[in-house]
Scaffold this motif. Structure first.
Motif, PDB file in Angstrom:
ATOM      1  N   GLU A 253      -5.319   7.650  -1.773  1.00  0.00           N
ATOM      2  CA  GLU A 253      -4.247   6.799  -1.293  1.00  0.00           C
ATOM      3  C   GLU A 253      -3.659   6.031  -2.480  1.00  0.00           C
ATOM      4  OE1 GLU A 253      -5.600   4.330   1.898  1.00  0.00           O
ATOM      5  OE2 GLU A 253      -6.050   6.039   3.212  1.00  0.00           O
ATOM      6  N   TYR A 254      -2.389   5.658  -2.338  1.00  0.00           N
ATOM      7  CA  TYR A 254      -1.635   5.086  -3.458  1.00  0.00           C
ATOM      8  C   TYR A 254      -2.305   3.838  -4.037  1.00  0.00           C
ATOM      9  CZ  TYR A 254       2.710   4.208  -6.075  1.00  0.00           C
ATOM     10  OH  TYR A 254       3.643   4.039  -7.067  1.00  0.00           O
ATOM     11  N   ALA A 255      -2.673   2.896  -3.181  1.00  0.00           N
ATOM     12  CA  ALA A 255      -3.273   1.651  -3.670  1.00  0.00           C
ATOM     13  C   ALA A 255      -4.577   1.912  -4.396  1.00  0.00           C
ATOM     14  CB  ALA A 255      -3.490   0.672  -2.511  1.00  0.00           C
ATOM     15  N   ASP A 256      -5.367   2.879  -3.906  1.00  0.00           N
ATOM     16  CA  ASP A 256      -6.624   3.221  -4.577  1.00  0.00           C
ATOM     17  C   ASP A 256      -6.367   3.851  -5.937  1.00  0.00           C
ATOM     18  OD1 ASP A 256      -8.364   2.258  -2.620  1.00  0.00           O
ATOM     19  OD2 ASP A 256      -8.331   4.135  -1.494  1.00  0.00           O
TER      20      ASP A 256
ATOM     21  N   SER B  38       3.870   1.021   2.898  1.00  0.00           N
ATOM     22  CA  SER B  38       2.635   0.325   2.526  1.00  0.00           C
ATOM     23  C   SER B  38       2.801  -0.313   1.149  1.00  0.00           C
ATOM     24  CB  SER B  38       1.470   1.318   2.511  1.00  0.00           C
ATOM     25  OG  SER B  38       0.259   0.660   2.203  1.00  0.00           O
ATOM     26  N   ASN B  39       2.431  -1.571   1.040  1.00  0.00           N
ATOM     27  CA  ASN B  39       2.602  -2.331  -0.198  1.00  0.00           C
ATOM     28  C   ASN B  39       1.341  -2.232  -1.045  1.00  0.00           C
ATOM     29  OD1 ASN B  39       2.699  -4.435  -2.160  1.00  0.00           O
ATOM     30  ND2 ASN B  39       4.211  -5.514  -0.921  1.00  0.00           N
ATOM     31  N   TRP B  40       1.384  -1.367  -2.056  1.00  0.00           N
ATOM     32  CA  TRP B  40       0.180  -1.126  -2.862  1.00  0.00           C
ATOM     33  C   TRP B  40      -0.237  -2.368  -3.624  1.00  0.00           C
ATOM     34  CZ3 TRP B  40       0.407  -1.821  -8.098  1.00  0.00           C
ATOM     35  CH2 TRP B  40       1.662  -1.771  -8.705  1.00  0.00           C
ATOM     36  N   GLU B  41       0.727  -3.162  -4.087  1.00  0.00           N
ATOM     37  CA  GLU B  41       0.368  -4.375  -4.831  1.00  0.00           C
ATOM     38  C   GLU B  41      -0.420  -5.333  -3.952  1.00  0.00           C
ATOM     39  OE1 GLU B  41       3.838  -5.153  -8.034  1.00  0.00           O
ATOM     40  OE2 GLU B  41       4.500  -5.126  -5.947  1.00  0.00           O
ATOM     41  N   PHE B  42       0.009  -5.458  -2.703  1.00  0.00           N
ATOM     42  CA  PHE B  42      -0.707  -6.321  -1.762  1.00  0.00           C
ATOM     43  C   PHE B  42      -2.143  -5.849  -1.597  1.00  0.00           C
ATOM     44  CE2 PHE B  42      -2.247  -7.409   2.438  1.00  0.00           C
ATOM     45  CZ  PHE B  42      -1.904  -8.739   2.574  1.00  0.00           C
TER      46      PHE B  42
ATOM     47  N   VAL C 101      -3.979  -3.771  -3.534  1.00  0.00           N
ATOM     48  CA  VAL C 101      -4.781  -3.858  -4.757  1.00  0.00           C
ATOM     49  C   VAL C 101      -5.369  -5.256  -4.900  1.00  0.00           C
ATOM     50  CG1 VAL C 101      -4.669  -3.891  -7.285  1.00  0.00           C
ATOM     51  CG2 VAL C 101      -3.635  -1.991  -6.025  1.00  0.00           C
ATOM     52  N   ASP C 102      -4.568  -6.269  -4.552  1.00  0.00           N
ATOM     53  CA  ASP C 102      -5.006  -7.666  -4.693  1.00  0.00           C
ATOM     54  C   ASP C 102      -5.901  -8.133  -3.541  1.00  0.00           C
ATOM     55  OD1 ASP C 102      -3.551  -7.901  -7.009  1.00  0.00           O
ATOM     56  OD2 ASP C 102      -1.810  -8.824  -6.046  1.00  0.00           O
ATOM     57  N   ARG C 103      -5.670  -7.629  -2.321  1.00  0.00           N
ATOM     58  CA  ARG C 103      -6.290  -8.241  -1.151  1.00  0.00           C
ATOM     59  C   ARG C 103      -7.272  -7.332  -0.409  1.00  0.00           C
ATOM     60  NH1 ARG C 103      -2.954 -12.535   0.622  1.00  0.00           N
ATOM     61  NH2 ARG C 103      -4.745 -13.127   1.908  1.00  0.00           N
ATOM     62  N   ASP C 104      -7.482  -6.107  -0.873  1.00  0.00           N
ATOM     63  CA  ASP C 104      -8.294  -5.151  -0.133  1.00  0.00           C
ATOM     64  C   ASP C 104      -9.689  -5.677   0.162  1.00  0.00           C
ATOM     65  OD1 ASP C 104     -10.345  -2.634  -0.336  1.00  0.00           O
ATOM     66  OD2 ASP C 104      -8.491  -2.039   0.663  1.00  0.00           O
ATOM     67  N   ALA C 105     -10.401  -6.138  -0.870  1.00  0.00           N
ATOM     68  CA  ALA C 105     -11.788  -6.586  -0.692  1.00  0.00           C
ATOM     69  C   ALA C 105     -11.859  -7.767   0.268  1.00  0.00           C
ATOM     70  CB  ALA C 105     -12.403  -6.945  -2.038  1.00  0.00           C
TER      71      ALA C 105
END
Length: 356
Positions: A80-83, A333-337, A339-343
């Protein structure tokens, strides 16, 4: 769709991969089959380089573990893009020079042929896919038609299927609660917005069947375990067309993004991996995959001619997430969001889930 043998366990996949020149890790099911038919088999036929497919519920997790253990057995992975962005930033992935990518079939340089954002420092888009929801038309002949309907247990009674995780679930909940697509990440970026998303999920929590692997969503719908479920649009398309399932996709509230081919740091067959990605993401490579599953190609040149499903008669255009009729209330889907907030958000999601 022609059935393709895909190794379904890591143990079998990795032992067999020792005899392959390029090992690709992907998501299995109809998506893995589409990549096998559209990318792996044609690449081997064109180059003589052997390929092997192995499955994972989410390739990002085993890829990171392999690199950290200095025991990489996969050459290419589908993320997936964010990953793909996150693991690139963490040094888990090899950089990919856009210069290795061929021009489009009309001669357009790769840098101009790919859609915006489709090529990153460590990844190249294989397709644009979407999380949608679908229902069994034998249960509801006249609906649902909106994201809000998914949460309406009175009008549309029955179990719901949702992916077990925060991403795409929280956004979908907010859109169903009336947040316009263009405002979702602004709202979700606040404590009040997060609370609002979970409050909406609370309204159906007792009726949710959680799925993790993409192949599970159409299966629980087919089995009658749920009456509607979120799913990857291509999985539902395959069930509709190839298996004649009575499913209907609802595009309202769809969440779309690029899927990326990447190379793990320390891949055993680096040059062959780059050759594979260059081939698979060429105009013809992207068209070949799109003829096996309803995900949109990420090159403009791949859309210059009509795309036809491998049954020889189904035009793919209206089945793609990017078709204008399907984009009326769509969210990128906002990848920057993420990347920052996944965990943080998955920790909140898991605590909410455990609370019963």
């Amino acid at each position: 769709m022609k059935k393709t043998l895909i190794l379904s366990t890591a143990l079998v996949g990795f032992s067999a991969a020792a005899h392959a020149d390029v090992t690709v890790m992907s998501w299995g099911g109809s998506y893995g089959a589409a990549q096998t038919e559209g990318h792996l088999k044609p690449f081997t036929a064109a180059t003589g380089i052997a390929t092997m497919m192995v499955d994972s519920e989410n390739p990002a997790t085993p890829i990171k573990a392999m690199v950290e253990a200095n025991n990489v057995t996969v050459d290419v992975a589908s993320l997936e893009y964010a990953d793909a962005i996150r693991l690139c930033d963490e040094g888990v992935l090899e950089p990919i020079d856009i210069a290795i990518l061929p021009p489009g079939s009309d001669g357009t340089p790769a840098a101009d042929d790919f859609l915006a954002g489709a090529v990153t420092d460590c990844g190249v888009s294989t397709d644009i896919w979407a999380t949608v929801f679908a229902y069994d038309t034998t249960k509801f002949p006249e609906g649902p038609t909106t994201a809000a309907d998914f949460f309406d247990l009175e009008k549309f009674p029955g179990k719901r299927g949702l992916r077990k995780g925060a991403k795409a679930v929280l956004e979908f909940a907010l859109m169903a609660d009336g947040v316009p697509a263009g405002e979702v990440y602004t709202v979700l970026g606040t404590p009040e917005g997060i609370d609002r998303a979970f409050a909406k999920l609370d309204t159906i929590k007792s009726e949710v069947v959680w799925w993790e692997a993409g192949a599970q969503a159409p299966q629980i719908l087919a089995d009658g375990e749920v009456v509607m479920t979120t799913a990857y649009n291509g999985r539902i398309f395959s069930a509709q067309i190839a298996e004649s399932k009575p499913f209907q996709i609802v595009w309202d509230g769809q969440i779309y993004e690029n899927e990326m081919y990447v190379i793990p740091k320390g891949a055993p067959n680096m040059e062959e991996a780059k050759q594979f990605i260059a081939y698979a993401t060429s105009t013809e490579g992207l068209r070949q995959q799109a003829q096996w599953i309803s995900y949109g190609p990420a090159r403009k040149s791949a859309l210059l001619e009509p795309l036809i499903f491998n049954d020889g008669k189904t035009e793919m255009a209206t089945h793609l997430p990017t078709h204008p009729d399907n984009m009326k209330n769509a969210l990128e889907s906002n990848w920057e969001f993420w990347v920052d907030r996944d965990a943080e958000l998955n920790e909140r999601f898991n605590a909410w889930l455990a609370a019963g």
